[in-house]
Scaffold this motif. Structure first.
Motif, PDB file in Angstrom:
ATOM      1  N   MET A 123      -0.544  -6.823 -16.931  1.00  0.00           N
ATOM      2  CA  MET A 123      -1.677  -5.989 -17.316  1.00  0.00           C
ATOM      3  C   MET A 123      -1.847  -4.785 -16.385  1.00  0.00           C
ATOM      4  SD  MET A 123      -2.591  -7.259 -20.068  1.00  0.00           S
ATOM      5  CE  MET A 123      -3.971  -6.140 -20.324  1.00  0.00           C
ATOM      6  N   ILE A 124      -1.612  -4.986 -15.111  1.00  0.00           N
ATOM      7  CA  ILE A 124      -1.673  -3.857 -14.173  1.00  0.00           C
ATOM      8  C   ILE A 124      -0.610  -2.832 -14.543  1.00  0.00           C
ATOM      9  CG2 ILE A 124      -1.250  -3.172 -11.778  1.00  0.00           C
ATOM     10  CD1 ILE A 124      -2.561  -5.847 -10.955  1.00  0.00           C
ATOM     11  N   SER A 125       0.589  -3.307 -14.901  1.00  0.00           N
ATOM     12  CA  SER A 125       1.663  -2.396 -15.318  1.00  0.00           C
ATOM     13  C   SER A 125       1.263  -1.631 -16.573  1.00  0.00           C
ATOM     14  CB  SER A 125       2.953  -3.191 -15.585  1.00  0.00           C
ATOM     15  OG  SER A 125       3.379  -3.880 -14.439  1.00  0.00           O
ATOM     16  N   PHE A 126       0.631  -2.318 -17.500  1.00  0.00           N
ATOM     17  CA  PHE A 126       0.219  -1.685 -18.759  1.00  0.00           C
ATOM     18  C   PHE A 126      -0.798  -0.573 -18.508  1.00  0.00           C
ATOM     19  CE2 PHE A 126      -2.932  -1.572 -22.209  1.00  0.00           C
ATOM     20  CZ  PHE A 126      -2.127  -1.140 -23.249  1.00  0.00           C
ATOM     21  N   PHE A 127      -1.826  -0.879 -17.733  1.00  0.00           N
ATOM     22  CA  PHE A 127      -2.875   0.113 -17.490  1.00  0.00           C
ATOM     23  C   PHE A 127      -2.362   1.275 -16.638  1.00  0.00           C
ATOM     24  CE2 PHE A 127      -5.754  -3.490 -18.516  1.00  0.00           C
ATOM     25  CZ  PHE A 127      -6.422  -2.881 -19.568  1.00  0.00           C
ATOM     26  N   PHE A 176       9.585   8.738 -16.293  1.00  0.00           N
ATOM     27  CA  PHE A 176       8.835   8.916 -15.047  1.00  0.00           C
ATOM     28  C   PHE A 176       7.564   8.064 -15.061  1.00  0.00           C
ATOM     29  CE2 PHE A 176       5.314  11.084 -12.909  1.00  0.00           C
ATOM     30  CZ  PHE A 176       5.800  11.154 -11.618  1.00  0.00           C
ATOM     31  N   SER A 177       6.853   8.044 -16.195  1.00  0.00           N
ATOM     32  CA  SER A 177       5.621   7.258 -16.291  1.00  0.00           C
ATOM     33  C   SER A 177       5.890   5.771 -16.127  1.00  0.00           C
ATOM     34  CB  SER A 177       4.937   7.522 -17.640  1.00  0.00           C
ATOM     35  OG  SER A 177       4.598   8.884 -17.784  1.00  0.00           O
ATOM     36  N   ILE A 178       6.989   5.311 -16.734  1.00  0.00           N
ATOM     37  CA  ILE A 178       7.341   3.891 -16.609  1.00  0.00           C
ATOM     38  C   ILE A 178       7.655   3.535 -15.161  1.00  0.00           C
ATOM     39  CG2 ILE A 178       9.063   2.142 -17.209  1.00  0.00           C
ATOM     40  CD1 ILE A 178       9.298   3.455 -19.952  1.00  0.00           C
ATOM     41  N   TRP A 194       6.291   1.095  -9.814  1.00  0.00           N
ATOM     42  CA  TRP A 194       6.067   1.220  -8.373  1.00  0.00           C
ATOM     43  C   TRP A 194       4.644   0.798  -8.015  1.00  0.00           C
ATOM     44  CZ3 TRP A 194       8.689   1.871  -3.968  1.00  0.00           C
ATOM     45  CH2 TRP A 194      10.008   2.311  -4.051  1.00  0.00           C
ATOM     46  N   PHE A 195       3.693   1.266  -8.792  1.00  0.00           N
ATOM     47  CA  PHE A 195       2.300   0.925  -8.529  1.00  0.00           C
ATOM     48  C   PHE A 195       2.076  -0.577  -8.691  1.00  0.00           C
ATOM     49  CE2 PHE A 195      -2.078   0.260  -9.960  1.00  0.00           C
ATOM     50  CZ  PHE A 195      -2.779   0.846  -8.912  1.00  0.00           C
ATOM     51  N   SER A 196       2.618  -1.156  -9.752  1.00  0.00           N
ATOM     52  CA  SER A 196       2.441  -2.586 -10.001  1.00  0.00           C
ATOM     53  C   SER A 196       3.123  -3.421  -8.924  1.00  0.00           C
ATOM     54  CB  SER A 196       3.012  -2.950 -11.380  1.00  0.00           C
ATOM     55  OG  SER A 196       2.389  -2.183 -12.386  1.00  0.00           O
ATOM     56  N   ALA A 246       0.824  -1.205   0.000  1.00  0.00           N
ATOM     57  CA  ALA A 246       0.000   0.000   0.000  1.00  0.00           C
ATOM     58  C   ALA A 246       0.860   1.257   0.000  1.00  0.00           C
ATOM     59  CB  ALA A 246      -0.920  -0.004   1.219  1.00  0.00           C
ATOM     60  N   THR A 247       1.988   1.206   0.704  1.00  0.00           N
ATOM     61  CA  THR A 247       2.900   2.354   0.735  1.00  0.00           C
ATOM     62  C   THR A 247       3.512   2.597  -0.639  1.00  0.00           C
ATOM     63  OG1 THR A 247       3.412   1.961   3.068  1.00  0.00           O
ATOM     64  CG2 THR A 247       4.966   3.313   1.811  1.00  0.00           C
ATOM     65  N   ALA A 248       3.937   1.508  -1.294  1.00  0.00           N
ATOM     66  CA  ALA A 248       4.542   1.644  -2.622  1.00  0.00           C
ATOM     67  C   ALA A 248       3.530   2.169  -3.634  1.00  0.00           C
ATOM     68  CB  ALA A 248       5.101   0.297  -3.076  1.00  0.00           C
ATOM     69  N   ALA A 249       2.342   1.563  -3.644  1.00  0.00           N
ATOM     70  CA  ALA A 249       1.311   2.031  -4.563  1.00  0.00           C
ATOM     71  C   ALA A 249       0.880   3.452  -4.215  1.00  0.00           C
ATOM     72  CB  ALA A 249       0.098   1.088  -4.522  1.00  0.00           C
ATOM     73  N   GLY A 250       0.779   3.742  -2.906  1.00  0.00           N
ATOM     74  CA  GLY A 250       0.368   5.074  -2.461  1.00  0.00           C
ATOM     75  C   GLY A 250       1.359   6.149  -2.847  1.00  0.00           C
ATOM     76  N   ALA A 251       2.661   5.813  -2.854  1.00  0.00           N
ATOM     77  CA  ALA A 251       3.677   6.797  -3.236  1.00  0.00           C
ATOM     78  C   ALA A 251       3.496   7.230  -4.688  1.00  0.00           C
ATOM     79  CB  ALA A 251       5.077   6.213  -3.026  1.00  0.00           C
TER      80      ALA A 251
END
Length: 419
Positions: A226-230, A259-261, A266-268, A55-60
């Motif tokens: 797929m999560i990384s792609f979206f 930056f987007s990649i 990080w989110f994935s 959650a911390t990684a995705a939240g960042a």
């Protein structure tokens, strides 16, 4: 250590410790061997820590998305963020919050023991959030301190017991059993999503891509890919909207494409760790909790945080987040056009609440149910904070507020009744 520190920084301040103790006691009660007791306790705590790390990684990465949105739309407003507003309440009313938590948790366990509402709410941070909402509204009243504590504790006990019960019929449709419920104060949002989804046909199988994209359908079986792609597309489109130069200025000269990649990764990574932690935690905590339920609170159901639903439809969770957040952005523009106080949609509340609502909606009403339900959900959790602000005037000027539906509804109803 005084009472406030014991409650806020001790047992309830460390949910991993609380869940570990539940697993430890439960495994002892079912007479598991020494290795199973130690292994189950440690894996339960590690599973929850993994959930927090994810959650911390995705939240960042989502926090960076919030900065981009503020820069791109040039909007100044109030951002719902449970942790931020809770910290502000703690500074002003830490003692009141702690005492209400103590009374509320005691009442909650008594309700589970002696009434048919047998849910045990084990999401410690949400207990703190709801206590903070109640305290911030009650302290503005003319009631005396003792009455504030008693009323606040009673309201907390009722919400801890009723919130999982309200959403459970829809959660049961998703998971297919009664082994756990959801301990996340967005139950009204989940009920709304599930109710609307019932008007649509349930899915016949896994979430499918449009016919024009069927060539890449095999990739759908790789969740992380797929999560990384979206998520990359989410950050990339946002970067284009804000402008490469603005992105560079906001994030220390970084190239907008790179930056987007990186933010997508990080989110994935955060999502992967969340899903792994949830699976580990459930594998240990659910069997262990049965030992406690059978001994002390017969037929009780454990209630856990919302990300436990993500594993049942990861793609629906991502789409639910994106659609809910988009609906929040539209609501923001409407507020601005009508010259209301502007609520800038909080990315983190939309991610967790919108994601879980998306899973519920998809499992009940398929793809169409997911889209329509997520739109209404996004509007709900963006608009509700607007009506809560007036009841928290004692906190002074704020740039943040509470994000989830139940937190806002309880605060609004309590403030209205006090008036």
């Amino acid at each position: 250590m005084n009472v406030t520190e014991l409650i806020n920084r001790g047992l309830f301040g460390e949910p991993a410790f609380l869940l570990g103790m539940v697993a430890f006691i439960g495994l002892i009660l079912i007479r598991a061997d020494f290795h199973a007791v130690i292994s189950g306790t440690v894996k339960t705590m590690v599973g929850y820590i993994l959930l927090q790390v994810g959650a911390t990684a995705a939240g960042a990465s989502l926090s960076n998305l919030t900065l981009m949105i503020q820069e791109g739309f040039r909007v100044i407003g109030i951002i719902p963020h449970n942790e931020a507003i809770t910290a502000l309440v703690q500074v002003n009313y830490g003692q009141e919050v702690a005492i209400m938590m103590l009374i509320g948790m005691t009442g909650h366990l008594l309700i589970a023991r002696f009434t048919p509402i047998k849910y045990i709410f084990l999401s410690g941070h949400h207990i703190l959030f709801m206590s903070s909402v109640i305290a911030s509204v009650l302290v503005a009243s003319v009631l005396n301190t003792t009455l504030n504590y008693l009323i606040g504790g009673l309201i907390l006990a009722l919400t801890l017991s009723l919130a999982p019960a309200i959403s459970q019929p829809f959660v049961k449709q998703v998971v297919g059993h009664q082994n756990f419920a959801i301990a996340h104060f967005n139950s009204v949002g989940y009920v709304l999503a599930g109710f609307i989804a019932r008007f649509f046909k349930p899915p016949k199988g896994p979430l499918q891509l449009p016919a024009s994209l069927r060539k890449i359908e095999p990739l759908m079986h790789d969740h992380i890919l797929m999560i990384s792609f979206f998520s990359f597309n989410l950050f990339f489109v946002s970067s284009l909207f804000v402008g490469p130069e603005a992105v560079s200025n906001l994030f220390s000269g970084r190239n907008f494409f790179v930056f987007s990649i990186i933010q997508a990764m990080w989110f994935s990574a955060g999502m992967y760790v969340i899903l792994t932690g949830v699976r580990m935690m459930l594998a240990e905590i659910v069997p262990a909790f049965k030992g406690i339920a059978e001994r002390w609170i017969p037929n009780a159901t454990i209630a856990l945080d919302a990300p436990v639903l993500f594993t049942y439809a990861p793609y629906a969770a991502i789409f639910g987040f994106i659609i809910s957040f988009t609906a929040g952005l539209v609501s923001m523009f409407v507020m601005s056009a009508m010259q209301f106080t502007v609520i800038i949609p909080g990315v983190i509340p939309h991610f967790f609440a919108g994601g879980a609502a998306g899973v519920i909606a998809y499992k009940i009403g398929g793809g169409r149910g997911l889209v329509v339900s997520s739109i209404f959900h996004g509007i709900l959790i963006t608009v509700l904070p607007l009506f809560l602000l007036g009841f928290m005037s004692e906190l002074g000027f704020m740039r943040t507020t509470f994000g989830d539906s139940d937190l806002n509804i309880i605060g609004i109803l309590l403030g209205w009744l006090l008036q």
